[in-house]
Enzyme design. Structure first.
Site, PDB file in Angstrom:
ATOM      1  N   SER A 141       6.711   0.844   2.392  1.00 36.45           N
ATOM      2  CA  SER A 141       6.429   2.280   2.209  1.00 36.45           C
ATOM      3  C   SER A 141       7.634   3.063   2.719  1.00 36.45           C
ATOM      4  O   SER A 141       8.318   2.617   3.659  1.00 36.45           O
ATOM      5  CB  SER A 141       5.193   2.688   3.011  1.00 36.45           C
ATOM      6  OG  SER A 141       5.123   4.104   3.131  1.00 36.45           O
ATOM      7  N   TYR A 154       0.666   2.574  11.033  1.00 38.80           N
ATOM      8  CA  TYR A 154       0.960   2.193   9.642  1.00 38.80           C
ATOM      9  C   TYR A 154       2.474   2.208   9.352  1.00 38.80           C
ATOM     10  O   TYR A 154       2.996   1.234   8.809  1.00 38.80           O
ATOM     11  CB  TYR A 154       0.188   3.110   8.688  1.00 38.80           C
ATOM     12  CG  TYR A 154       0.470   2.898   7.227  1.00 38.80           C
ATOM     13  CD1 TYR A 154      -0.179   1.909   6.500  1.00 38.80           C
ATOM     14  CD2 TYR A 154       1.387   3.707   6.545  1.00 38.80           C
ATOM     15  CE1 TYR A 154       0.080   1.722   5.148  1.00 38.80           C
ATOM     16  CE2 TYR A 154       1.644   3.527   5.204  1.00 38.80           C
ATOM     17  CZ  TYR A 154       0.994   2.536   4.505  1.00 38.80           C
ATOM     18  OH  TYR A 154       1.255   2.355   3.163  1.00 38.80           O
TER      19      TYR A 154
HETATM   20  P1  NAP Z   1      -5.459   0.637  -2.999  1.00 40.12           P
HETATM   21  O1  NAP Z   1      -5.694   1.193  -4.358  1.00 40.12           O
HETATM   22  O2  NAP Z   1      -6.412   0.953  -1.915  1.00 40.12           O
HETATM   23  O3  NAP Z   1      -5.302  -0.940  -3.168  1.00 40.12           O
HETATM   24  C1  NAP Z   1      -5.297  -1.799  -2.062  1.00 40.12           C
HETATM   25  C2  NAP Z   1      -5.573  -3.198  -2.572  1.00 40.12           C
HETATM   26  O4  NAP Z   1      -5.584  -4.081  -1.444  1.00 40.12           O
HETATM   27  C3  NAP Z   1      -6.904  -3.309  -3.257  1.00 40.12           C
HETATM   28  O5  NAP Z   1      -6.795  -4.180  -4.360  1.00 40.12           O
HETATM   29  C4  NAP Z   1      -7.816  -3.907  -2.201  1.00 40.12           C
HETATM   30  O6  NAP Z   1      -8.826  -4.652  -2.856  1.00 40.12           O
HETATM   31  C5  NAP Z   1      -6.821  -4.803  -1.463  1.00 40.12           C
HETATM   32  N1  NAP Z   1      -7.254  -5.065  -0.100  1.00 40.12           N
HETATM   33  C6  NAP Z   1      -7.562  -4.175   0.879  1.00 40.12           C
HETATM   34  N2  NAP Z   1      -7.973  -4.816   1.982  1.00 40.12           N
HETATM   35  C7  NAP Z   1      -7.919  -6.147   1.692  1.00 40.12           C
HETATM   36  C8  NAP Z   1      -8.236  -7.324   2.418  1.00 40.12           C
HETATM   37  N3  NAP Z   1      -8.688  -7.272   3.691  1.00 40.12           N
HETATM   38  N4  NAP Z   1      -8.071  -8.520   1.814  1.00 40.12           N
HETATM   39  C9  NAP Z   1      -7.636  -8.586   0.534  1.00 40.12           C
HETATM   40  N5  NAP Z   1      -7.314  -7.515  -0.198  1.00 40.12           N
HETATM   41  C10 NAP Z   1      -7.466  -6.303   0.371  1.00 40.12           C
HETATM   42  O7  NAP Z   1      -4.050   1.072  -2.443  1.00 40.12           O
HETATM   43  P2  NAP Z   1      -2.561   0.987  -3.034  1.00 40.12           P
HETATM   44  O8  NAP Z   1      -1.969   2.311  -2.828  1.00 40.12           O
HETATM   45  O9  NAP Z   1      -2.539   0.380  -4.389  1.00 40.12           O
HETATM   46  O10 NAP Z   1      -1.913  -0.001  -1.969  1.00 40.12           O
HETATM   47  C11 NAP Z   1      -1.123  -1.108  -2.319  1.00 40.12           C
HETATM   48  C12 NAP Z   1       0.041  -1.212  -1.358  1.00 40.12           C
HETATM   49  O11 NAP Z   1       0.880  -0.077  -1.525  1.00 40.12           O
HETATM   50  C13 NAP Z   1      -0.346  -1.237   0.120  1.00 40.12           C
HETATM   51  O12 NAP Z   1       0.426  -2.217   0.784  1.00 40.12           O
HETATM   52  C14 NAP Z   1       0.025   0.154   0.598  1.00 40.12           C
HETATM   53  O13 NAP Z   1       0.324   0.179   1.976  1.00 40.12           O
HETATM   54  C15 NAP Z   1       1.228   0.432  -0.268  1.00 40.12           C
HETATM   55  N6  NAP Z   1       1.604   1.848  -0.385  1.00 40.12           N
HETATM   56  C16 NAP Z   1       0.755   2.734  -0.945  1.00 40.12           C
HETATM   57  C17 NAP Z   1       1.118   4.070  -1.019  1.00 40.12           C
HETATM   58  C18 NAP Z   1       0.219   5.133  -1.614  1.00 40.12           C
HETATM   59  O14 NAP Z   1       0.426   6.328  -1.360  1.00 40.12           O
HETATM   60  N7  NAP Z   1      -0.768   4.731  -2.415  1.00 40.12           N
HETATM   61  C19 NAP Z   1       2.374   4.488  -0.506  1.00 40.12           C
HETATM   62  C20 NAP Z   1       3.203   3.550   0.054  1.00 40.12           C
HETATM   63  C21 NAP Z   1       2.814   2.236   0.112  1.00 40.12           C
HETATM   64  P3  NAP Z   1     -10.283  -5.007  -2.331  1.00 40.12           P
HETATM   65  O15 NAP Z   1     -10.848  -3.769  -1.703  1.00 40.12           O
HETATM   66  O16 NAP Z   1     -10.991  -5.440  -3.587  1.00 40.12           O
HETATM   67  O17 NAP Z   1     -10.094  -6.139  -1.367  1.00 40.12           O
END
Ligand code: NAP
Length: 265
Positions: A141, A154
């Site tokens: 991130s 985080y």
């Molecule tokens: P998201 O839509 O909430 O997706 C998170 C994914 O991780 C989901 O598929 C969730 O699936 C899975 N997950 C959560 N807890 C888990 C666990 N204990 N075991 C296995 N799987 C788990 O969020 P996203 O934004 O796509 O996040 C993806 C990555 O991008 C993360 O590493 C996040 O830190 C990073 N990121 C996001 C942003 C943003 O603004 N969105 C910015 C910078 C970085 P289940 O609930 O089905 O397990």
């Protein structure tokens, strides 16, 4: 139908960034192994991607903060020689400010964003190095570069992802294994809602659509970048920061303290 790109294993594929990676990699001809906790969502996505692109899909239901499930995914990465790409994406947001917070909540963030990410990448790196091919994408991130923008541990977990990726890249370069750290800014996914934050309270100009974010990350991969920051207009700005870091290197470990500390003593 099997294909020549091999198989991509994607964690956190049930929503957001991981789900879009699944679509784009299937489009590029990868078979898929989709990992997350929500099996219904994974099954639905797998069926859609098989129908859309004719790729093979498999689903692994796993809570990556639960050791037996984590070991199951590690085992797949270790033993399935068809896997040529690993998208290390699953992550959760922060529990809020550090002071006064429940240490267990901060630990949960580390368990997924650091411990699971590290264990899985280690197994993938070892398997890929032995075969002298493969790709590892670690999703970090921009907050790893800007902790002041978001209170909680985080940002620290995401700084870890960046440094860990730099270490991996150094080790894996002679083994012909590609590594990329992707540093998204705020991206329109469920992570905000899961963390109890109304995504619509964010200024529209800082929030990127998830399709655009993943497409930019894959473009960065195709450009050969080790670190991809999808929203950064001038890549030279990142290169300057990195050069400044490397400039420090010759002076970071010496047999004498710096003169200013001797003067102060
Ligand atoms: P998201 O839509 O909430 O997706 C998170 C994914 O991780 C989901 O598929 C969730 O699936 C899975 N997950 C959560 N807890 C888990 C666990 N204990 N075991 C296995 N799987 C788990 O969020 P996203 O934004 O796509 O996040 C993806 C990555 O991008 C993360 O590493 C996040 O830190 C990073 N990121 C996001 C942003 C943003 O603004 N969105 C910015 C910078 C970085 P289940 O609930 O089905 O397990």
């Amino acid at each position: 139908m099997s294909n020549s790109k091999g198989t991509a294993l994607i964690t956190g594929a049930s929503s957001g960034i991981g789900k879009v990676y699944a679509d784009r990699l299937a489009k590029r001809g990868y078979d898929l192994i989709l990992v997350a906790r929500d099996k219904d969502r994974l099954d639905a996505l797998a069926a859609k991607l098989t129908a859309d692109y004719g790729v093979k899909t498999d689903v692994l239901k796993a809570d990556l903060t639960a050791k037996p499930d984590l070991l199951k995914v590690e085992d797949r990465l270790r033993t399935d020689a068809a896997i040529t790409a690993f998208i290390n994406n699953a992550g959760i947001g922060g529990p809020g400010p550090i002071v006064g917070n429940d240490p267990d909540k901060l630990e949960q963030v580390i368990n997924l964003n650091v411990t699971a990410l590290t264990r899985l990448a280690t197994v993938a790196a070892t398997a890929f190095a032995a075969r002298e091919e493969g790709l590892i994408v670690n999703v970090g991130s921009v907050l790893g570069l800007a902790p002041e923008m978001f209170p909680s541990n985080y940002p620290a977990t995401k700084a870890y992802v960046l440094v860990f990726t730099q270490s991996l890249a150094k080790e894996l370069a002679p083994k012909h294994v590609r590594v990329q750290a992707v540093l998204p800014g705020a991206t329109r996914t469920e992570i905000w809602e899961r963390g109890g934050k109304d995504i619509n309270s964010l200024p529209a100009e800082i929030l990127m659509d998830v399709d655009e974010m993943v497409d930019a990350s894959l473009a960065g991969l195709d450009l050969g970048e080790l670190v991809t920051i999808p929203s950064l207009p001038d890549y030279g700005d990142w290169e300057k920061l990195n050069a400044a870091r490397l400039h420090l290197a010759p002076n970071l470990s010496r047999n004498k303290a710096a003169p200013r500390y001797k003067a102060a003593a």
